[in-house]
Design an enzyme around this catalytic site. Structure first.
Site, PDB file in Angstrom:
ATOM      1  N   GLY A 173       7.797   4.123  30.129  1.00  0.00           N
ATOM      2  CA  GLY A 173       6.984   3.872  28.901  1.00  0.00           C
ATOM      3  C   GLY A 173       7.374   5.183  28.094  1.00  0.00           C
TER       4      GLY A 173
ATOM      5  N   GLY B 225       5.623   7.216  24.140  1.00  0.00           N
ATOM      6  CA  GLY B 225       4.613   7.378  23.292  1.00  0.00           C
ATOM      7  C   GLY B 225       4.833   8.523  22.262  1.00  0.00           C
TER       8      GLY B 225
ATOM      9  N   TYR C  48       3.601  11.447  22.340  1.00  0.00           N
ATOM     10  CA  TYR C  48       3.745  12.492  23.118  1.00  0.00           C
ATOM     11  C   TYR C  48       4.921  12.806  23.555  1.00  0.00           C
ATOM     12  CZ  TYR C  48       2.728   8.993  26.526  1.00  0.00           C
ATOM     13  OH  TYR C  48       2.786   7.938  27.247  1.00  0.00           O
ATOM     14  N   GLY C  49       5.809  11.779  24.084  1.00  0.00           N
ATOM     15  CA  GLY C  49       6.916  11.832  24.898  1.00  0.00           C
ATOM     16  C   GLY C  49       7.157  10.634  25.616  1.00  0.00           C
ATOM     17  N   LYS C  50       7.665  10.599  26.833  1.00  0.00           N
ATOM     18  CA  LYS C  50       8.112   9.569  27.964  1.00  0.00           C
ATOM     19  C   LYS C  50       7.323   9.648  29.128  1.00  0.00           C
ATOM     20  CE  LYS C  50      12.766   9.368  26.169  1.00  0.00           C
ATOM     21  NZ  LYS C  50      14.379   9.535  26.161  1.00  0.00           N
TER      22      LYS C  50
ATOM     23  N   LYS D 148       3.920  11.948  33.027  1.00  0.00           N
ATOM     24  CA  LYS D 148       3.966  11.877  31.483  1.00  0.00           C
ATOM     25  C   LYS D 148       4.736  13.220  30.979  1.00  0.00           C
ATOM     26  CE  LYS D 148       0.263  12.293  28.779  1.00  0.00           C
ATOM     27  NZ  LYS D 148      -0.946  11.930  28.114  1.00  0.00           N
TER      28      LYS D 148
ATOM     29  N   ASP E 144      -9.898   7.997  21.955  1.00  0.00           N
ATOM     30  CA  ASP E 144      -8.629   7.369  21.678  1.00  0.00           C
ATOM     31  C   ASP E 144      -8.443   6.078  22.544  1.00  0.00           C
ATOM     32  OD1 ASP E 144      -6.224   6.840  20.360  1.00  0.00           O
ATOM     33  OD2 ASP E 144      -5.181   8.227  21.704  1.00  0.00           O
TER      34      ASP E 144
END
Length: 965
Positions: free
Chosen positions: A643, A645, A647-649, A664, A760
């Site tokens: 995945g 987003g 923020y990163g991977k 994450k 969120d």
């Protein structure tokens, strides 16, 4: 300090070694040091009197969010104090002077210090939409240069100071939505350049001073919702520029509308609703520009004058009076008419068919004719109405005719809440990484850009239906703001009491490779200044407008406080050139340090391998090394990535003990900073619930920020709704996911200590394990709920900068910055609508909430249900949709609590037939050796966790539980 090459680093700027520093470069550093000294107490750049005034203002205000904390450091005009804008140095005394003070919507309370009167050069005083109380200081009368006095939406009490009436430069007074009492000062008649007197929604009393007719520039006089009495001054007919006269909801008992008002030839709007007026309606024939009249809820009597009515009129509301006779023919042939209301009068005879033909009406335009509760006997011809005309006849004798039944029932008013243009181009759902958004009207297909968010309100528009005027409004606003048409997007509108029209705007940047679809700093400041300095002129049909909020999202954070301090280029040049004086001395002082440390071995620190500033040690959470994370992911090989987003991977990893985890990994420059990283660790370390993702550990070394979670093999809910999964979710499974998600959030709101607002919630933050158990994830933006005081009471909200994902953000939170538990309810409601429709929250410029509301209200519910949902019970689906729409109500108070959401979902679950529920449960059997048992059976799982309940006996649980086979 020294770097590894024996170089100097002063104020973050690395220079060459001292032996090679030129006299010019060295002196520049010294001059900068000297300039900073000049900004100190002895060399004040801003007028000392004004500095002391600002400090007194800060002292009298309560600032829970520390917005004004910077007011204690440096100089107001040099250090760019929040909301303080300054002039260049005045020739008279060599000081900078404060030009504007903008404290709009900052959650401030307390009182406004009398020292504000010492800001003698101030032109704009704006403290709107706070909770500031106390009286309005009479010392404002000393601010002879003041042009805009903006105090709306606070808690000011007491009377209006007479002194304000002697401010010869004052153009606008806005004190509406306060608790001001007493009489209107007669001194206001001296305001020779005043155009706007907005004093509605207060407790003003007594007679409206006839002397106000001496204000020659007056354009808008808004006095509605007060306790005014006496009479309407006939002398107002002498006001040469008056466009809007609105005095609704006052008490002019026993008096009439002055006949002299027929001379108000420029007037666009007259609204005297609920004012206890009597007598006849005046002649309207000279009011050739009239757009809107509302004389409803009075005691007006007699006949409607047969004189001509302006062909531009949109609204005629004469309801709830004692008017009689037949419908006058001058009410026909009005091409722009949107509403004609003669309800609750004594009209009789026939309803003439000539009043509804309207050749200009096409598309979304509509005409409502309300004739309820009169004495009409019949219609002059066969009643066949165009599709855009609504007729209401209930309460008339003619309703005994069975052929008129459909016109004699009760129909809901069309609120006219709308959305602006869309783009028909096909764009991949969620193609834009947060916080970027798809720009709906962009000429570049599927353009991702970062907009500015604006809360805006039309205070007294000249229409009841905005739809015919949308394009005209966009043309007006983009022209004034010097934007392209496609840059402005009306996200939503809503009518409020008044009537006023509130709207949420998004302003997108133009396509520009230089700024990567962002606004430049200068453009953000230009647009912000246009709104906050009231440089947007009024347009006749739209009436006066006001700014509710101007939100600048990340990554624009660094320019939220504009550096419009007024420093001239000459002043800046003086500081720089003055920097030539003392750097040589500094270099000499540091030369021995260079020699001392030159031979010291320095290890170059590579990018991304600096130790993080965060050092955490939390019980129950393991700290992993960077080496362990690299081994678990095969050195973060792309084949391990599951995945990605903002923020990163996210990587799938296998730890040394064989456990499979999700890692994450924040990327450099990601949206998740150190604060969010630490927040998520601290929160998740003490949250334990079967519907919340479990944190196993973290890595905080080698410049890396990584969070290690339990691995959930079935990915995100959005994956399943977007068609990435092999098998579509049945309605039963979707209902289970909804219930599990709701229970996890309910735990955050009620069982966590202290409670937590997630902030969120979205489909990509709801993860599914192999048994399709929903688990809420990603707590980087979460905030702790308010803590009760010693008496056990706590505020209902947290005031904070708006963050979240477009399409999921609570509109009330977006407008007020007040985060509540109901903000999470709204976001979860959007997720429920995704479960029902399969659509993302925003696609092709369409908002899922609005689309479903429209389909539901028009009886087209089935048209928006996801075609992959399979067989389902219509009653259950309808109840689920009804609940989702309740969660998505714009007004916070209209939404259910999370406990009510869970209870309603449980009730829907119990309506599901036993075979279908069991089939769904068996299809969700975990390959890891767990089966999901239906808890609707008589026998419950005795091992259900207590934190998964609603304060009831675990035996009453409805959600399915995992049990070893």
């Amino acid at each position: 300090m020294l770097d590894n090459c024996g170089q100097m680093n002063f104020l973050g700027i690395t220079s060459m070694p001292c032996s090679r520093v030129s006299i010019l470069g060295v002196s520049a550093i010294a001059g900068l040091f000297w300039a900073l000294l000049l900004a100190g107490a002895d060399g004040q750049v801003t007028d000392p009197t004004e500095v002391r005034a600002l400090q007194a203002i800060k002292l009298n205000l309560i600032d829970p969010n520390g917005i004004l904390s910077g007011w204690s450091r440096g100089d107001p005009c040099v250090s760019n104090w929040r909301g303080v804008l300054c002039f260049d140095r005045q020739v008279a005394n060599g000081y900078h002077h404060v030009r504007e003070l903008h404290l709009l919507n900052l959650n401030l309370s307390g009182s406004l210090s009398a020292e504000v009167g010492r800001l003698a050069y101030l032109r704009i005083l704006d403290v709107m939409w706070n909770a500031i109380g106390g009286s309005i200081p009479k010392e404002i009368g000393n601010m002879t240069n003041l042009e805009l006095l903006l105090l709306s939406g606070n808690q000011f009490t007491g009377s209006l100071p007479e002194e304000i009436g002697y401010l010869e430069n004052l153009e606008r007074i806005q004190i509406d939505q306060n608790q001001i009492s007493g009489q209107l000062p007669k001194s206001f008649s001296n305001l020779k350049v005043a155009k706007h007197l907005h004093m509605n929604n207060n407790s003003l009393s007594g007679q409206i001073p006839p002397e106000l007719s001496r204000v020659p520039s007056l354009v808008h006089l808004l006095l509605g919702n007060n306790n005014l009495s006496g009479y309407l001054p006939p002398d107002f007919s002498l006001l040469p520029n008056l466009l809007i006269l609105q005095v609704d909801n006052n008490n002019f008992s026993g008096t009439s509308i002055p006949g002299t008002y027929k001379n108000l030839s420029h007037v666009l709007k007259m609204s005297f609703r609920n004012c206890s007026l009597q007598g006849p309606i005046p002649d309207l024939s000279n009011m050739v520009n009239l757009l809107y009249i509302d004389f409803s809820f009075n005691g007006l009597s007699g006949f409607m004058p047969q004189s001509n009515i302006s062909g531009n009129i949109t609204t005629i509301d004469l309801s709830h009076n004692d008017l009689s006779g037949t419908i006058p023919m001058n009410l026909s042939g009005l091409p722009y008419l949107q509403r004609l209301s003669l309800a609750n009068n004594l009209y009789n005879g026939s309803v003439p068919s000539i009043i509804w033909p309207n050749t200009t009406m096409t598309g979304n335009e509509a005409l409502t004719i309300d004739l309820q509760n009169n004495r009409f006997l019949n219609v002059s011809s066969r009643l066949i109405l165009p599709s855009n005309v609504t007729m209401r006849l209930k309460g008339n004798p003619m309703c005994a005719n069975v052929t008129l039944t459909k016109f004699c029932g009760t129909e809901d008013e069309d609120a006219g809440n709308i959305v602006n243009s869309t783009n028909s181009s096909f764009c991949r759902p969620q193609a834009c990484p947060a916080p970027y958004e798809f720009a709906p009207a962009s000429p570049v297909p599927c353009l991702c850009a970062l907009p500015l968010y604006v809360g805006y309100r039309l205070k007294s528009p000249g229409f009841q239906d905005f739809r015919p005027y949308i394009h005209q409004f966009v043309l007006h606003l983009t022209s004034v703001l010097q934007l392209e048409l496609y840059q402005l997007y009306i996200n939503s509108t809503a009518w409020e009491e008044g009537p006023r029209l509130r709207m949420y705007l998004k302003i997108f940047p133009v396509y520009d490779n230089i700024y990567l679809n962002l606004f430049s700093k200068s453009e953000v400041l230009r647009i912000q200044t246009m709104f906050t300095s009231w440089e947007i002129p009024d347009a006749d049909i739209f009436g006066p407008s006001e700014l509710l909020n101007f939100t600048i999202p990340e990554p624009y954070d660094e320019i939220i406080s504009p550096s419009a301090s007024g420093l001239s280029k000459a002043a800046i040049g003086g500081i720089v050139s003055g920097a030539i004086a003392t750097a040589a001395i500094l270099c000499a002082c540091m030369l021995w340090l260079i020699l001392k440390f030159r031979k010291r071995k320095h290890h170059a620190v590579s990018k991304g391998h600096n130790l993080s500033k965060i050092s955490v040690k939390i019980d129950g959470v393991k700290k992993f090394s960077y080496k362990e994370m690299a081994l678990a992911t095969n050195n973060f090989d792309s084949s391990s990535q599951v995945g990605q987003g903002g923020y990163g991977k996210v990587f799938k990893g296998i730890l040394a003990d064989g456990n499979i985890v999700a890692i994450k990994r924040a990327q450099v420059g990601s949206m998740q900073g150190e604060k969010e990283f630490l927040t998520e660790i601290e929160l998740l370390s003490r949250l334990h619930h079967r519907n919340l993702v479990s944190l196993i550990g973290y890595c905080d070394e080698e410049g890396e920020q990584m969070l290690v979670y339990e691995f959930l093999s079935d990915g995100t809910l959005r994956d399943h709704l977007s068609g990435k999964s092999k098998e579509p979710l049945s309605f039963t499974m979707r209902l289970r996911i909804a219930l599990g998600s709701a229970k996890g959030i309910l735990y955050l709101h009620t069982e966590a200590n202290p409670p937590i607002f997630h902030r969120d919630i979205k489909a990509t933050n709801i993860l599914l394990d192999s048994g399709f158990t929903a688990k809420v994830a990603d707590f980087g933006l979460s905030r702790l709920a308010p803590i009760p005081d010693l008496e056990g009471t706590a505020p209902a909200y947290v005031s904070t900068v708006v963050k979240g994902t477009p399409g999921y953000v609570d509109p009330d939170y977006f407008l007020t910055r007040k985060l509540t538990d109901k903000s999470d309810v709204y976001s979860l409601g959007v997720v429920f609508l995704e479960l029902l429709t399969g659509m993302p929250p925003i696609v092709h410029g369409k908002n899922i909430v609005r689309e479903v509301k429209d389909a539901y209200s028009s009886g087209r519910m089935i048209s928006v249900i996801d075609k992959h949902i399979g067989s389902h019970l219509p009653d259950c689906v309808e109840k689920f949709m009804t609940l989702a729409l309740k969660c998505c109500e714009e007004e916070t108070g209209a939404r259910p609590s999370m406990a009510e959401v869970v209870r309603e979902l449980e009730d829907i679950w119990l309506l599901m037939p036993e075979p279908e529920a069991k089939l769904a449960e068996s299809s969700a059997t975990s390959p890891g050796g767990y089966a999901i048992l239906s808890s609707s059976a008589a026998t419950r799982n005795p091992h259900t966790s207590s934190d998964d309940s609603l304060g009831r006996d675990p035996g009453s649980e409805v959600i399915s539980t995992l049990t070893p086979r």
